[in-house]
Design a protein around this motif. Sequence first.
Motif, PDB file in Angstrom:
ATOM      1  N   ASP A 174      39.462  -1.828 -15.135  1.00 29.46           N
ATOM      2  CA  ASP A 174      38.071  -1.890 -15.072  1.00 29.46           C
ATOM      3  C   ASP A 174      37.808  -2.674 -16.196  1.00 29.46           C
ATOM      4  OD1 ASP A 174      35.365  -1.044 -14.176  1.00 29.46           O
ATOM      5  OD2 ASP A 174      35.323  -0.057 -16.269  1.00 29.46           O
ATOM      6  N   TRP A 175      38.486  -2.700 -17.466  1.00 29.22           N
ATOM      7  CA  TRP A 175      38.307  -3.374 -18.685  1.00 29.22           C
ATOM      8  C   TRP A 175      38.491  -4.873 -18.450  1.00 29.22           C
ATOM      9  CZ3 TRP A 175      40.265  -1.239 -24.275  1.00 29.22           C
ATOM     10  CH2 TRP A 175      39.629   0.009 -24.462  1.00 29.22           C
ATOM     11  N   ARG A 176      39.420  -5.308 -17.451  1.00 30.51           N
ATOM     12  CA  ARG A 176      39.715  -6.537 -17.285  1.00 30.51           C
ATOM     13  C   ARG A 176      38.548  -7.265 -16.618  1.00 30.51           C
ATOM     14  NH1 ARG A 176      46.088  -5.811 -15.583  1.00 30.51           N
ATOM     15  NH2 ARG A 176      46.944  -6.387 -17.559  1.00 30.51           N
ATOM     16  N   THR A 177      38.130  -6.416 -15.533  1.00 29.31           N
ATOM     17  CA  THR A 177      36.971  -6.817 -14.994  1.00 29.31           C
ATOM     18  C   THR A 177      35.611  -7.246 -15.649  1.00 29.31           C
ATOM     19  OG1 THR A 177      37.872  -5.963 -12.691  1.00 29.31           O
ATOM     20  CG2 THR A 177      35.412  -6.385 -12.858  1.00 29.31           C
ATOM     21  N   ALA A 178      35.416  -6.061 -16.661  1.00 23.90           N
ATOM     22  CA  ALA A 178      34.296  -6.186 -17.437  1.00 23.90           C
ATOM     23  C   ALA A 178      34.224  -7.142 -18.288  1.00 23.90           C
ATOM     24  CB  ALA A 178      34.222  -4.820 -17.976  1.00 23.90           C
ATOM     25  N   PHE A 179      35.650  -7.438 -19.095  1.00 28.12           N
ATOM     26  CA  PHE A 179      35.246  -8.467 -20.069  1.00 28.12           C
ATOM     27  C   PHE A 179      35.503  -9.810 -19.306  1.00 28.12           C
ATOM     28  CE2 PHE A 179      36.673  -5.151 -23.063  1.00 28.12           C
ATOM     29  CZ  PHE A 179      36.204  -5.817 -24.211  1.00 28.12           C
ATOM     30  N   HIS A 180      36.011 -10.023 -18.130  1.00 31.47           N
ATOM     31  CA  HIS A 180      35.978 -11.248 -17.412  1.00 31.47           C
ATOM     32  C   HIS A 180      34.566 -11.426 -17.098  1.00 31.47           C
ATOM     33  CE1 HIS A 180      37.443 -14.396 -14.905  1.00 31.47           C
ATOM     34  NE2 HIS A 180      36.833 -13.863 -13.881  1.00 31.47           N
ATOM     35  N   GLU A 181      33.773 -10.469 -16.591  1.00 30.81           N
ATOM     36  CA  GLU A 181      32.339 -10.914 -16.151  1.00 30.81           C
ATOM     37  C   GLU A 181      31.475 -11.006 -17.021  1.00 30.81           C
ATOM     38  OE1 GLU A 181      31.448  -7.579 -13.512  1.00 30.81           O
ATOM     39  OE2 GLU A 181      32.661  -8.290 -11.796  1.00 30.81           O
ATOM     40  N   GLY A 182      31.625 -10.099 -18.317  1.00 24.85           N
ATOM     41  CA  GLY A 182      30.784 -10.372 -19.467  1.00 24.85           C
ATOM     42  C   GLY A 182      30.924 -11.724 -20.309  1.00 24.85           C
ATOM     43  N   SER A 183      32.070 -12.308 -20.271  1.00 26.51           N
ATOM     44  CA  SER A 183      32.648 -13.632 -20.890  1.00 26.51           C
ATOM     45  C   SER A 183      32.162 -14.588 -20.116  1.00 26.51           C
ATOM     46  CB  SER A 183      33.780 -13.474 -21.439  1.00 26.51           C
ATOM     47  OG  SER A 183      34.884 -13.645 -20.283  1.00 26.51           O
ATOM     48  N   GLY A 184      31.699 -14.557 -19.006  1.00 25.66           N
ATOM     49  CA  GLY A 184      31.473 -15.669 -17.879  1.00 25.66           C
ATOM     50  C   GLY A 184      32.743 -16.318 -17.296  1.00 25.66           C
ATOM     51  N   GLY A 185      33.855 -15.316 -17.054  1.00 24.71           N
ATOM     52  CA  GLY A 185      34.630 -15.933 -16.814  1.00 24.71           C
ATOM     53  C   GLY A 185      36.010 -16.187 -17.713  1.00 24.71           C
ATOM     54  N   GLN A 186      35.811 -16.139 -18.953  1.00 28.25           N
ATOM     55  CA  GLN A 186      36.563 -16.731 -20.052  1.00 28.25           C
ATOM     56  C   GLN A 186      37.611 -15.705 -20.553  1.00 28.25           C
ATOM     57  OE1 GLN A 186      36.307 -20.118 -20.512  1.00 28.25           O
ATOM     58  NE2 GLN A 186      34.733 -19.681 -18.930  1.00 28.25           N
ATOM     59  N   SER A 187      37.333 -14.317 -20.664  1.00 30.98           N
ATOM     60  CA  SER A 187      38.478 -13.565 -20.792  1.00 30.98           C
ATOM     61  C   SER A 187      39.126 -13.413 -19.423  1.00 30.98           C
ATOM     62  CB  SER A 187      37.847 -12.236 -21.150  1.00 30.98           C
ATOM     63  OG  SER A 187      37.344 -12.244 -22.360  1.00 30.98           O
ATOM     64  N   ALA A 188      40.353 -13.557 -19.412  1.00 30.69           N
ATOM     65  CA  ALA A 188      41.061 -13.580 -18.133  1.00 30.69           C
ATOM     66  C   ALA A 188      40.953 -12.305 -17.257  1.00 30.69           C
ATOM     67  CB  ALA A 188      42.557 -13.787 -18.307  1.00 30.69           C
ATOM     68  N   ILE A 189      40.872 -12.414 -15.859  1.00 34.45           N
ATOM     69  CA  ILE A 189      40.741 -11.289 -15.086  1.00 34.45           C
ATOM     70  C   ILE A 189      42.012 -10.329 -15.096  1.00 34.45           C
ATOM     71  CG2 ILE A 189      41.709 -12.380 -13.198  1.00 34.45           C
ATOM     72  CD1 ILE A 189      38.679  -9.916 -13.176  1.00 34.45           C
ATOM     73  N   ASP A 190      43.054 -10.851 -15.575  1.00 34.84           N
ATOM     74  CA  ASP A 190      44.239 -10.105 -15.739  1.00 34.84           C
ATOM     75  C   ASP A 190      44.642 -10.221 -17.126  1.00 34.84           C
ATOM     76  OD1 ASP A 190      44.898 -12.687 -15.559  1.00 34.84           O
ATOM     77  OD2 ASP A 190      46.819 -12.389 -14.243  1.00 34.84           O
ATOM     78  N   PHE A 191      44.063 -10.143 -18.164  1.00 30.96           N
ATOM     79  CA  PHE A 191      44.264 -10.276 -19.597  1.00 30.96           C
ATOM     80  C   PHE A 191      45.400  -9.420 -19.673  1.00 30.96           C
ATOM     81  CE2 PHE A 191      40.526  -7.541 -20.532  1.00 30.96           C
ATOM     82  CZ  PHE A 191      41.250  -6.555 -21.334  1.00 30.96           C
ATOM     83  N   PRO A 192      46.147  -9.915 -20.727  1.00 29.54           N
ATOM     84  CA  PRO A 192      47.724  -9.088 -21.111  1.00 29.54           C
ATOM     85  C   PRO A 192      47.061  -7.714 -21.826  1.00 29.54           C
ATOM     86  CG  PRO A 192      47.625 -11.265 -21.855  1.00 29.54           C
ATOM     87  CD  PRO A 192      46.271 -11.311 -21.301  1.00 29.54           C
ATOM     88  N   PHE A 193      47.695  -6.407 -21.574  1.00 34.96           N
ATOM     89  CA  PHE A 193      47.008  -5.294 -22.038  1.00 34.96           C
ATOM     90  C   PHE A 193      48.548  -4.579 -22.497  1.00 34.96           C
ATOM     91  CE2 PHE A 193      45.955  -0.797 -22.106  1.00 34.96           C
ATOM     92  CZ  PHE A 193      44.527  -0.927 -22.518  1.00 34.96           C
TER      93      PHE A 193
END
Length: 496
Positions: A252-271
Amino acid sequence: MVVQKSPQRAVLWGCGPQGSEVTVYVLGPTTQKKQTSVSNETGMWRVMLDPIEAGGPYNITAASTNPTNESVTLVDVLFGDVWLCSGQSNMYFQVSQIFNASKELALASKYPHVRIFMADLVQSETELPDLANVSIPWSVPNEKDLAPFSAVCWLFGRYLYQILKYPIGLVESCWGGSAVEAWSSPTALKKCGLDYMDEKLMGPHANSILWNSMIHPLLNMTIQGAIWYQGEANTNYHKDLYNCSFPAMIDDWRTAFHEGSGGQSAIDFPFGFVQLSTDIKNSTDDGFSDIRWHQTADFGFVPNFRMKKTFMAVAMDLPDSTSPFGTIHPRDKQDVAYRLTLGAQVVAYNHILTCNGPFPFLILPDKMYVYIIFDQELAVTPSKDIFEICCSASVSLCGPRSNWVSAPIKLWVQRTIQLSTELCPQSEEVAAVRYAWRDWPCDFKACPVYSAKTALPAPPFIINFQSSSGWKRRHIATDNYLSTEDDWQKMQNGFL
């Protein structure tokens, strides 16, 4: 401050008079000019910069016109990688509290390109568009500001900078004693049947109360990845759902940051995350063991099919029996951060190195021994009780309260350990094996199984066997099963 470098695009945002025009100027090694307007609905504006390579410094000015002529300038802005650090008290644990704290604080001035930011402790029952308060504004590190900052976050960033040689931005947003449910959105909680409010809970346990105030306000930000140290609060609260709630929160964090940044934070950013350390020596409670296992979605290792692009620092071999902050708060955060950095190098930066300790590749039990073949060469110290076997007539009967008995290490060579099954009653067979399945499994860096190459510890695991051709044997990595006695004989010959 540090904002995200290329290939991602940094997002900048702010507030102003509704309907006013805003122009953003970027001045430095490269220049940009972006125009936007303040939303009549939210009173907020935002721009997405063109990609900028790591480096700086830059000055960034936001100027508004109509009806007012105002401007704000940010100075000494660097572009690099931004990492979010979150969790509970072991992430909140301060640089001033670790071993050799004075030495670490004295190094602060040597790392001016590792910038720090700390959100304040705020709760909210509704999603906030911006942080209500800030503990440490974006700062070049100095001894005074670094002292209360997260030790794991700082050390992780400092070690990364030493490897990458470009700016690192660290955003701390954590709260001691908090449960994973507090950091999860209603969407994430619903996936695990937790979309209700437990009336007994208040403060930093309540559903979404920290997501609302300390994560949601950050979603516009472009980030490279996140690290997490939490789970202690869930050892006695929704423990059996953590194998769902933790992966669901990551997704959920990945999706939310991806959408919130206009697609700039990766949808699968390293965690990355820290597998729980220790609390009570000689405890018979399975809380810490269960959460460690659930932190990996019950695979025992990461990344895995359920938790892709994740990395883990094992910490069960780093206890601190004399910690003045309680044994649940070990002071050795240097090793924790170092192990996280290894994982980040592999998962986030595609460096070729070994970032995990040994994990079972194949388990072969017979009537006298259990052979565990690991995925890398081992450094083994004899132990009589850290391995345990479940003696049962049925695999389905092997659970936390089953007949677990010690399985002493008898022999070992290269990647294989031989365990004795002599403590199993003759009427029963070995149905499962587990390793380090206790709150405090070993003393400091003194667990029995490490990698011979990297000195990283094997993580805890619990494996139930499946029957095949009379013998029970399991190929852990691919979930295939050996089917012939010839396979078994070859394995025995290879070991002996």
